[in-house]
Enzyme design. Structure first.
Site, mmCIF file in Angstrom:
data_model
loop_
_atom_site.group_PDB
_atom_site.id
_atom_site.type_symbol
_atom_site.label_atom_id
_atom_site.label_comp_id
_atom_site.label_asym_id
_atom_site.label_seq_id
_atom_site.Cartn_x
_atom_site.Cartn_y
_atom_site.Cartn_z
ATOM 1 N N GLY A 130 -18.044 89.310 44.405
ATOM 2 C CA GLY A 130 -19.480 89.077 44.303
ATOM 3 C C GLY A 130 -20.255 90.082 45.111
ATOM 4 N N HIS A 140 -20.962 81.564 59.322
ATOM 5 C CA HIS A 140 -19.671 81.303 58.671
ATOM 6 C C HIS A 140 -18.890 80.235 59.438
ATOM 7 C CE1 HIS A 140 -18.935 84.522 55.534
ATOM 8 N NE2 HIS A 140 -20.154 84.802 55.973
#
Length: 438
Positions: free
Chosen positions: A267, A309
Site C-alpha cells: 500500500g 503503532h
C-alpha cells in the site's frame, strides 16, 4: 384412598410432563423436552449487536448494505430447543422463521446488561436469569451450563450437551478473564470476533480454541461492511458468520477457514496497510512484531509514528527492532509481523553502497540481489506464520534523482519476489483492502 393417591401422584406427573414435553413433539425431542439425543443443535435466532444491524436511523454505509441475509437481529441462541441464551425483540417470531418452537425452553439465561427498552419475555417462557461466575447449572435436559468470568460486565456460558459436546458463548465486547487450560478445545465458540479479537487470542493461548474449533462470529455490528469484506476479515481470524435462523450441529465437521501462513500487505502512504497487517494477527497469541525502522534519536515526528503503532498493538505482543530477518524466519516461534520491507531495503542498500553509482556498478547491485535472494529463500522455507508490510511506490511520481529511481525500482523487484513466496497478497488503498492473491 384412591383420590388421595391420585393427588399425591399429580406432582410426579407434572414433573414427568415438564421433562419429556408435549407428546406431539418429534421423536428426537421427546426424551429431553427439546434436546436432541446424540448431538447438540444450536439455532442462531439472531447474530447481530444488541442494537441489531442495520441500526435504527443510522445512515452509515454498512447499515445501508445490511439487507436480506446481512440484516441481523440481536444475538440470541437456542440450544436443543430447551435452553435460550439471551433474549432479543421478537424472539418468538425469530424462532418461528427458523422453523423452531420455544415451547420446549426450560431455561433462559442472560449474558450481559440489556440497555435500552426492556425486552419482553414471551408468554410461556421462564423468567430469565444469570448464573454466578464459576458456578455450574445442571438442567434436567442433561445440559450443564458453567458461568465464565469476563473482563467486562457480563457472563460467558460454557454449555456441555448430553452427548458431551461443548460450546462457549461470550457476550459482546468481552473477553475471558483468568482462563485455565481445558482438557480439550471447545467444539464451537461464539463470540465478538470483530470487536474483541483479543478474546479469540486468549482462548487460543490456553488451547480452548484448537484447529478444529468452529469459531462463529456473533454480535456483528456496523464496524465492518457486510458481505465480502466481512467474510475476508473473519476468515483472517479463522472464523465465519452465518445468517440469522441458521441451525448448526455442534461438533460436526466444518470447513474452518485456514489462516494464510505467509501474507504480504502492500500500500501507499497512509493507505491502512499497517492496520490491515496488525488486524490479521490480532486474534493470535504471542505475536512477534519486527520493526525494521529502529529508533531515530532526536526525530520527534518518527517517535510519534512509532508510538502510534505501539498503542495499536495488543499488550501480549513482543517487539524486536532488527533488519536481520533471515535468522528469525529460519527458526520456529510465534507469528511474525514485519513492518516494513521498505525500510529493510533501505538498510540493505545502505550496507552495499547502492546510493553511489560507482559502488553500485562495482558489485553493489550484485550484493543487493544476493541479499534479496537470501530473504525470499528464507520466506519460502519458513514454518512460521508471517505477515509482511511494504510500500507500493511504483504508481507515484518518478523520482528526480538516480538514487531515488534506483530505490523505487529495487523496491518493486523486492515486492514482486516476496509476493511470489506468499499464499496471500493484499493491496491497501484509501483504507480499503483488495485481495490480489488468495
Amino acid at each position: 384412598m384412591v383420590r388421595l393417591l391420585e393427588q399425591s401422584l399429580e406432582p410426579v406427573r407434572r414433573m414427568i410432563r415438564w421433562i419429556i414435553g408435549d407428546s406431539a413433539r418429534s421423536g428426537a425431542q421427546e426424551a429431553w423436552g427439546g434436546a436432541k439425543i446424540g448431538s447438540v443443535e444450536l439455532t442462531l435466532l439472531g447474530t447481530g449487536a444488541p442494537a441489531g444491524l442495520p441500526r435504527p436511523d443510522c445512515p452509515c454505509a454498512a447499515c445501508a448494505l445490511a439487507a436480506g441475509p446481512y440484516a441481523r437481529a440481536a444475538t440470541s441462541l437456542l440450544v436443543d430447543g430447551s435452553l435460550l441464551l439471551d433474549l432479543m425483540p421478537g424472539v418468538a417470531f425469530a424462532a418461528a422463521r427458523a422453523g423452531r418452537s420455544l415451547g420446549g425452553v426450560r431455561q433462559v439465561l442472560l449474558s450481559h446488561p440489556h440497555d435500552g427498552p426492556a425486552v419482553e419475555v414471551p408468554a410461556g417462557l421462564p423468567q430469565p436469569g444469570r448464573v454466578p461466575d464459576g458456578r455450574e447449572l445442571a438442567l434436567l435436559t442433561g445440559h450443564r451450563v458453567r458461568a465464565t468470568a469476563l473482563d467486562a460486565p457480563g457472563t460467558g456460558y460454557a454449555v456441555t450437551g448430553p452427548d458431551g459436546q461443548r460450546l462457549l458463548y461470550l457476550p459482546p465486547g468481552t473477553a475471558p478473564a483468568g482462563l485455565e487450560e481445558p482438557a480439550e478445545p471447545y467444539a464451537m465458540v461464539l463470540l465478538d470476533v470483530v470487536g474483541r479479537p483479543d478474546a479469540l487470542a486468549r482462548l487460543r493461548a490456553v488451547g480452548a480454541v484448537g484447529a478444529t474449533t468452529d469459531v462463529i462470529a456473533v454480535h456483528l455490528d456496523h464496524d465492518v461492511p457486510p458481505g465480502a469484506e466481512e467474510r475476508r476479515r473473519l476468515a483472517a481470524a479463522g472464523a465465519r458468520a452465518v445468517p440469522d435462523g441458521t441451525t448448526l450441529e455442534v461438533g460436526a465437521y466444518e470447513d474452518v477457514p485456514d489462516l494464510p501462513r505467509r501474507t504480504l500487505v502492500l500500500g501507499g502512504a497512509r493507505s491502512g496497510k499497517s492496520v490491515e497487517a496488525e488486524r490479521r494477527l490480532e486474534s493470535l497469541p504471542r505475536v512477534l512484531y519486527v520493526a525494521t525502522g529502529g529508533s531515530r534519536n532526536g526525530d520527534t515526528e518518527w517517535a510519534a509514528r512509532v508510538s502510534a503503532h505501539q498503542e495499536r498493538r495488543p499488550g501480549s505482543w513482543r517487539t524486536v527492532e532488527t533488519c536481520d530477518l533471515v535468522p528469525l524466519l529460519g527458526v520456529d516461534g510465534p507469528p511474525l509481523l514485519v513492518d516494513c520491507l521498505s525500510l529493510w531495503l533501505t538498510d540493505a542498500m545502505d550496507s552495499v553502497g547502492a546510493w553511489d553509482d560507482a559502488q553500485w556498478a562495482d558489485g553493489g547491485e550484485r550484493a543487493l540481489r544476493e541479499r534479496v535472494r537470501e530473504l525470499t529463500d528464507a520466506v519460502r522455507a519458513t514454518r512460521r506464520t508471517v505477515v509482511a508490510v511494504s510500500n507500493e511506490v511504483g504508481s507515484g511520481i518518478v523520482p528526480a534523482t538516480a538514487s531515488g529511481r534506483r530505490y523505487r525500482d529495487e523496491l518493486g523487484r523486492l515486492n514482486a519476489a516476496f509476493a511470489q513466496e506468499c499464499e496471500q497478497v493484499l493491496l491497501a488503498v484509501a483504507g480499503q483492502t483488495l485481495v490480489l492473491r488468495e
